[in-house]
Design an enzyme around this catalytic site. Structure first.
Site, PDB file in Angstrom:
ATOM      1  N   GLU A   1      76.322  79.624  36.710  1.00 34.63           N
ATOM      2  CA  GLU A   1      75.255  78.872  36.048  1.00 34.63           C
ATOM      3  C   GLU A   1      74.142  78.602  37.046  1.00 34.63           C
ATOM      4  O   GLU A   1      74.335  77.938  38.060  1.00 34.63           O
ATOM      5  CB  GLU A   1      75.778  77.534  35.529  1.00 34.63           C
TER       6      GLU A   1
ATOM      7  N   ASP B   1      79.499  76.037  38.484  1.00 32.67           N
ATOM      8  CA  ASP B   1      78.462  75.100  38.062  1.00 32.67           C
ATOM      9  C   ASP B   1      77.315  75.008  39.066  1.00 32.67           C
ATOM     10  O   ASP B   1      77.547  74.919  40.277  1.00 32.67           O
ATOM     11  CB  ASP B   1      79.111  73.718  37.891  1.00 32.67           C
TER      12      ASP B   1
END
Length: 528
Positions: free
Chosen positions: A303, A229
């Site tokens: 990401e 993330d």
């Protein structure tokens, strides 16, 4: 603009592809390289115990849906122990499971069922920060010798009136200052996201090693990889390069942005810094160590909303390997309902051109941070976008609910949970920043709460359209979003789509065509 009579095109395509001969000589792909990855948002997928919140047992009970749909791997958004200020992205224990979601035994049961169905389980790994209730932070707050510099602490400034001020002008992604004062240390800590998500200090080798331990722990529990993330936020500049003080970031000049808004600044000191890529390469070494033992690839998906040049650096540097799949957000960030066929061609070709030789492409059209595909593009374009997403070279990535064309749900200010919306302090216009409309419960059928839960109230409200828009209904309709999606997944296993070349053309602003070819045979798709 994208529109397509999807059912007619797909039926013709199915008939044509059946006549394509198999390729005789080919380099076999690894398990992940032409798979479909499916993101599950655990809070909203399936509730097994009637508390209105999805859980691990619920996911296990619905894995057959993924198998029926041809899904090869599923990425689970965070289910780790957390106070849930940011729906699990604020982790208080990286080695345990949040009680709302179940127990470690429930996770082990999920892994077992996934193995039976040949579905790989990918976990969300949140490296940038922990929860403020994490024991590491509590010990750092109390200046424990071991944890004192596990986070980014600064003294701050004092104005003429003696008021304590943040060290600099850095702004959180979720608005307002990225610094929070704690009297226990008489210092500020950095949080690039919510106040409850203090940034870890990756210039401390002990932090790096602990996060490697997190990866190893979950691989040993059965994880087939990790979605990492917000990786481009992991490092800030080294303050020692600036006289021992973190510098102010320059103004962006973006119109309509105020000093509390993330877009007000040009984030040259807090995003996309060189040490980030080296850290990802180190994480790759960790997962590859396991492959050396059992010859099975654990994948890394990263990401980062970044430029194409910076995104490509996550693949590796020519000497060291990095992310197997740096997420390709072009069809989210660069293309919208007003885009032309030329725009679509430009952004699909751009990825294929920039991608390093020998790497695998991926295509993302939706996720838990963006509004639903049908809401962003228009419901009439859902099937056409699935065709693009599924039939371009590489990995297709689907967010749960997109396979049935779920749409945004209207969420009142009172029901809003997303901190990105709550931090607007605006009960009128909050919805423009909210991610909640795309996070509502999966619509399984036309029963109470769309078959998601037996609770009187679900954590977010179910979309009122569930009676007509649900999986059960679409299974019985030959040209439904779901059946078109399912057939597209089947097509991906054909050699033409697994190995064939890719060419595209925009005939004009309204017609986009691409061709997948293989040993004298080709399949051409035209989107109007």
């Amino acid at each position: 603009m994208i529109s397509v009579k999807s059912g007619l095109i797909l039926l013709s395509l199915l008939a044509f592809v059946n006549s394509i001969p198999a390729k005789n000589v080919r380099a076999e792909k690894d398990w992940w390289e032409n798979s479909v990855f499916y993101q599950i948002y655990p809070r909203s997928f399936m509730d097994s115990d009637g508390d209105g919140v999805g859980d691990l047992k619920g996911i296990t009970s619905r894995l057959q849906h993924l198998k029926d749909s041809g899904i090869g791997a599923t990425w689970l958004s965070p289910f780790f122990k957390s106070p849930q200020f940011d729906s699990g992205y604020d982790i208080s224990d990286f080695f345990d499971i949040h009680e709302e979601y179940g127990t470690m035994a429930d996770f082990e049961e999920l892994i077992s069922e996934a193995e039976r169905l040949d579905i790989k389980i990918i976990l969300d790994f949140v490296p940038n920060h922990s929860s403020h209730l994490c024991d590491w932070f509590i010990q750092s707050l109390n200046k424990s010798s071991e944890y004192a510099d596990w986070y980014i602490w600064e003294d701050g400034k004092t104005d003429a009136n003696g008021t304590r001020l943040p060290p600099n002008n850095w702004v959180s992604v979720f608005r307002k200052s990225a610094w929070e004062y704690r009297p226990e240390r008489d210092q500020f800590y950095l949080h690039q996201f919510t106040v409850q998500q203090p940034d870890l200090n990756y210039r401390n080798p002990a932090v790096v090693e602990k996060m490697k331990d997190v990866l190893k722990f979950w691989i040993n529990k059965g994880a087939a990889g990790f979605r990492m993330d917000a990786v481009n936020h992991i490092f800030e500049v080294d303050k020692n390069d600036f006289g021992g003080q973190f510098p102010d970031e320059p103004l962006s000049g973006n119109p309509g942005q105020g000093p509390d808004d993330f877009g007000y600044l040009d984030h040259i000191y807090t995003i996309n810094l060189d040490p980030t890529y080296d850290l990802i390469y180190e994480f790759r070494e960790v997962v590859d160590e396991f492959k050396q033992q059992d010859n099975f690839t654990r994948v890394i998906l990263t990401e980062a909303y970044a430029s194409i040049e910076n995104t490509m650096r996550y693949y590796g540097n020519g000497e060291k390997e990095g992310s197997h799949m740096p997420f390709n957000f072009a069809l989210i960030e660069n293309v919208n309902e007003f885009s032309t066929a030329k725009d679509i061609k430009f952004y699909t070709d751009r990825w294929m051109t920039y991608m390093p030789l020998g790497k695998t492409a991926n295509w993302v059209i939706g996720n838990h941070d963006k509004w639903r595909v049908g809401t962003r593009y228009g419901a009439e374009r859902i099937d056409g976008l699935h065709m693009i997403n599924m039939l371009l070279p590489g990995v297709g990535i689907t967010y749960n609910g997109e396979e049935i064309g779920m749409l945004n749900t209207n969420i009142t200010w009172e029901d809003t949970k997303d901190p990105q919306a709550c931090n607007t302090d605006d009960p009128i216009n909050y919805w423009m920043s909210s991610r909640d409309p795309a996070r509502t419960p999966f619509q399984w059928n036309d029963e109470e709460n769309a078959g998601f839960s037996t609770a009187n109230k679900t954590w977010l409200p179910v979309n009122e359209n569930y009676v007509e828009l649900n999986l059960k209904k679409q299974k019985s309709e030959s040209n439904s979003h779901y059946n078109i999606y399912k057939n597209l997944v089947v097509l991906r296993s054909v050699d033409t789509f697994m190995y064939g070349r890719f060419d595209s053309v925009a005939f004009n602003d309204d017609v986009f065509s691409f061709e997948r070819g293989n040993e004298g045979c080709c399949t051409k798709l035209v989107f109007r």
